[in-house]
Design an enzyme around this catalytic site. Sequence first.
Site, PDB file in Angstrom:
ATOM      1  N   LYS A  78      -2.872   1.238   4.873  1.00  0.00           N
ATOM      2  CA  LYS A  78      -1.474   0.999   4.526  1.00  0.00           C
ATOM      3  C   LYS A  78      -0.596   2.166   4.978  1.00  0.00           C
ATOM      4  O   LYS A  78      -0.999   3.328   4.902  1.00  0.00           O
ATOM      5  CB  LYS A  78      -1.387   0.812   3.011  1.00  0.00           C
ATOM      6  CG  LYS A  78      -0.021   0.450   2.467  1.00  0.00           C
ATOM      7  CD  LYS A  78      -0.127   0.199   0.973  1.00  0.00           C
ATOM      8  CE  LYS A  78       1.212  -0.090   0.327  1.00  0.00           C
ATOM      9  NZ  LYS A  78       1.065  -0.379  -1.120  1.00  0.00           N
ATOM     10  N   SER A 153       3.975  -3.974  -2.156  1.00  0.00           N
ATOM     11  CA  SER A 153       4.246  -3.189  -0.969  1.00  0.00           C
ATOM     12  C   SER A 153       3.121  -3.231   0.062  1.00  0.00           C
ATOM     13  O   SER A 153       3.269  -2.718   1.170  1.00  0.00           O
ATOM     14  CB  SER A 153       4.524  -1.735  -1.364  1.00  0.00           C
ATOM     15  OG  SER A 153       3.427  -1.164  -2.048  1.00  0.00           O
ATOM     16  N   SER A 177       1.411  -4.154  -6.231  1.00  0.00           N
ATOM     17  CA  SER A 177       1.531  -4.108  -4.774  1.00  0.00           C
ATOM     18  C   SER A 177       0.310  -4.580  -4.000  1.00  0.00           C
ATOM     19  O   SER A 177       0.396  -4.827  -2.798  1.00  0.00           O
ATOM     20  CB  SER A 177       1.875  -2.683  -4.322  1.00  0.00           C
ATOM     21  OG  SER A 177       3.157  -2.328  -4.768  1.00  0.00           O
TER      22      SER A 177
END
Length: 487
Positions: A78, A153, A177
């Site tokens: 990520k 996210s 997330s």
Amino acid sequence: MAELHDLTALEQGAVIARGECSSLDLVEHHLSRVDALSDTVGAFVTVTGEAARQAARVADAAPAQGRGPLHGVPTAIKDLTLTAGVRTTFGSAAFADLVPPLDADVVRLIRAAGLVSLGKTTTSELGCSLYSEGLVAPPARNPWDLAYTAGGSSGGAAAAVAAGLVPVAQGSDGGGSLRIPASLCGLVGHKPSRGTVPGGPLGFGAFGLPINGPLGRTVADVAALLDVMAVPVPGEPYLPPPAPDGGYLGAARGAAPGRLRVGRFTAPMLADEPVHPDCVAAVDTAAGLLAEAGHEVVDVPAPFGPEVWPLFEIVWYVLALTPVPPERESRLLPLTRLLRSRGAEISAGTLTSTLGELQAQVRRAARRTAGCDLLLCPTLAAPQAPVGWFTADGDPERDFDLQRRFSPYCAVFNVTGEPSVSLPLGRTAEGLPVGVLLTGRYGADATLLGVAAQLEHASGGWDRHPAVWRAVGSANVNTSGVGEPMS
């Protein structure tokens, strides 16, 4: 004959171990898919093709002894996660040219296990929103229907896994997330118990809310990646719970947690918001399968109510205060600027009293649900949201409120620190995924994953693929001995 990306992460590791395919073969195959589909689904901010090829060669040359089940398997990191020598933007134009000099501990652990990262996946700016639509990459779109968001996210990670660009991916979860994108994209997203996965070497722990975790198409793949991540590191602010005998993968494969008491509720916890019937139906499906598996399912009140939202709100404002060079503040998105401006107004005394009251609420909630081994609820209040829906009217305050109403469940379990997993048990009439949230007692990740695996087996498996799955492909493999994936 199946194509290489049809195989689960564990199946890909198995064909490497048997010598039927090399890590480099897998990396080349998946890079071809990244090249063709990444911008379409908004999966990657930065692709590290040459570094991935070199890492695959190293993985192929490593001695067979001591290899783990995911050795040589492609993955992705990520873009909120520090990665040495690789552009890491935190999803923001304010950090568009940042190249960190060091790895996050979780990146180091993934690399040490022999997995090969293909690059950095799209995220929301500074992790501040539940959608991934920033200025440094195309928006993360749901591979099941590109008109819809992949969430955030960890939206790019979910888009990458759901589109078959990598079989598993690292993400992080500070308020849903991992679980929100998993619900939207038909994946398994596991937020581990607080302290299970290290968050260093930088940072103070952010009040224990965020934690790294895995995204995948199957419970076993997610458990295997959790085994890679869940390695104790000295100096962490939260002690890890004891690891299970046989690891988390052993717990998922065993899938024999015994008879448990499951508390079911559908009332939203952080907003007074109607819940979509498809989300309730998915919970009903899960409850039925759990009862058939021998568990006791009982209706319980929601452990928190919307009255606690002001406490959560203050914490989110403060957590948005990631250090940003003053001359780059103007490059931040309107939502980020709003959260940071409000966070800057909160005094130390207000924050301290808020954290104290929040912990008191956690204690009350724990006592309300003390008789339950697991909690079952929707992951989200609605099945999907279109790309651009949260920001459509240009009002960041409304954007933030829409997010609270869309996701009134997940963040509670970041505050409690309990393990929580989104499972793709439902479908809309249009065939889009709908997740349910299953949450366990603190430290009982193995039990939670065992029950998740029971549900996966009882529902016929979750390794289903959207139409873009077949858009690209160049390599086949004999799947005899590894099982046929579902389509």
